[in-house]
Design a protein around this motif. Structure first.
Motif, PDB file in Angstrom:
ATOM      1  N   VAL A  94      36.682  41.056  38.567  1.00 35.38           N
ATOM      2  CA  VAL A  94      37.519  39.891  38.290  1.00 35.38           C
ATOM      3  C   VAL A  94      36.732  38.644  38.679  1.00 35.38           C
ATOM      4  O   VAL A  94      36.000  38.658  39.672  1.00 35.38           O
ATOM      5  CB  VAL A  94      38.832  39.919  39.113  1.00 35.38           C
ATOM      6  N   THR A  95      36.899  37.573  37.924  1.00 30.50           N
ATOM      7  CA  THR A  95      36.334  36.276  38.299  1.00 30.50           C
ATOM      8  C   THR A  95      37.477  35.287  38.425  1.00 30.50           C
ATOM      9  O   THR A  95      38.339  35.205  37.542  1.00 30.50           O
ATOM     10  CB  THR A  95      35.314  35.784  37.250  1.00 30.50           C
ATOM     11  N   TRP A  96      37.493  34.563  39.537  1.00 33.20           N
ATOM     12  CA  TRP A  96      38.484  33.514  39.759  1.00 33.20           C
ATOM     13  C   TRP A  96      37.776  32.191  39.925  1.00 33.20           C
ATOM     14  O   TRP A  96      36.636  32.133  40.399  1.00 33.20           O
ATOM     15  CB  TRP A  96      39.286  33.754  41.044  1.00 33.20           C
ATOM     16  N   THR A  97      38.470  31.122  39.564  1.00 31.10           N
ATOM     17  CA  THR A  97      37.998  29.768  39.832  1.00 31.10           C
ATOM     18  C   THR A  97      39.080  29.041  40.610  1.00 31.10           C
ATOM     19  O   THR A  97      40.269  29.150  40.291  1.00 31.10           O
ATOM     20  CB  THR A  97      37.695  29.010  38.526  1.00 31.10           C
ATOM     21  N   PHE A  98      38.646  28.326  41.638  1.00 29.49           N
ATOM     22  CA  PHE A  98      39.547  27.523  42.471  1.00 29.49           C
ATOM     23  C   PHE A  98      38.968  26.123  42.570  1.00 29.49           C
ATOM     24  O   PHE A  98      37.760  25.955  42.713  1.00 29.49           O
ATOM     25  CB  PHE A  98      39.653  28.122  43.888  1.00 29.49           C
TER      26      PHE A  98
END
Length: 159
Positions: free
Chosen positions: A27-31
Motif C-alpha cells: 500500500v502507498t499512502w500520502t499525507f
C-alpha cells in the motif's frame, strides 16, 4: 510447493484478477504532513496495541510488535490472536516537498499462505485508521487486488 503456486496462479486467472502468489499487501499512502509525525503516530499505535487486550471482543487490533524503527523505516510483526500466525510489516517513509509518502508492506511468515481474507491489508490499514492518520489533510491510499491479497473484500473490523 509447486502445486500450491500453480493452484494460486490458476485461481487468480480463474477469478480474472491477478493477485500476489503469496499472502501479502503493498500500500502507498500520502499525507500532507512531515514524515516524523506520521512515523511517530504509527509507532505509538503499534505500542498501544502491543498486548492482546484490545482483541478481547474480537478483531485483530492487537499483538503488534516493533522490531526496529528509525526516521525512514519501521519494521514490525503482527500476530493473529486466534491462530497465532505471524506477519512481517514494513513502513518506509519518503519526504516529498510538504508531503510524506509512506510505502507499507505486510507479508505472511507462513510459507504456504496464498489467500488471507485481507489480513495483510488490515494489518496495515488498522494502524493507519487506529492512529487517526486517515483523517489527515491530503490523505490518499493507493493499492489494489494485484498488489494486495483479497483487498477488495477487506473486512478490517474482523481482521
Amino acid at each position: 510447493m509447486k502445486l500450491l503456486l500453480f493452484t494460486a496462479v490458476v485461481f487468480s486467472l480463474y477469478v480474472g484478477t491477478p493477485a500476489p502468489l503469496h499472502a501479502s499487501c503493498k500500500v502507498t499512502w500520502t499525507f500532507h504532513t512531515d514524515c516524523a509525525s506520521v512515523n511517530k503516530k504509527i509507532v505509538d499505535q503499534m505500542t498501544a496495541w502491543k498486548s492482546a487486550d484490545n482483541c478481547a471482543n474480537g478483531g485483530e487490533k492487537c499483538l503488534y510488535t516493533i522490531v526496529s524503527h528509525d526516521a525512514t523505516t519501521i519494521k514490525g510483526k503482527h500476530t493473529t490472536p486466534v491462530k497465532h500466525y505471524i506477519d512481517d510489516l514494513t513502513f518506509t517513509f519518503i519526504p516529498e516537498d510538504s508531503n510524506c509518502r509512506v510505502q507499507g508492506y505486510s507479508t505472511s511468515e507462513t510459507w504456504y499462505a496464498v489467500l488471507d481474507h485481507s489480513t495483510n491489508y488490515c494489518n496495515l490499514n488498522n494502524l493507519i485508521t487506529g492512529s487517526g492518520l486517515h483523517q489527515s489533510s491530503g490523505y490518499t491510499e493507493t493499492t489494489n487486488d494485484s498488489a494486495c491479497t483479497q483487498y477488495s473484500s477487506a473486512n478490517c473490523e474482523k481482521y
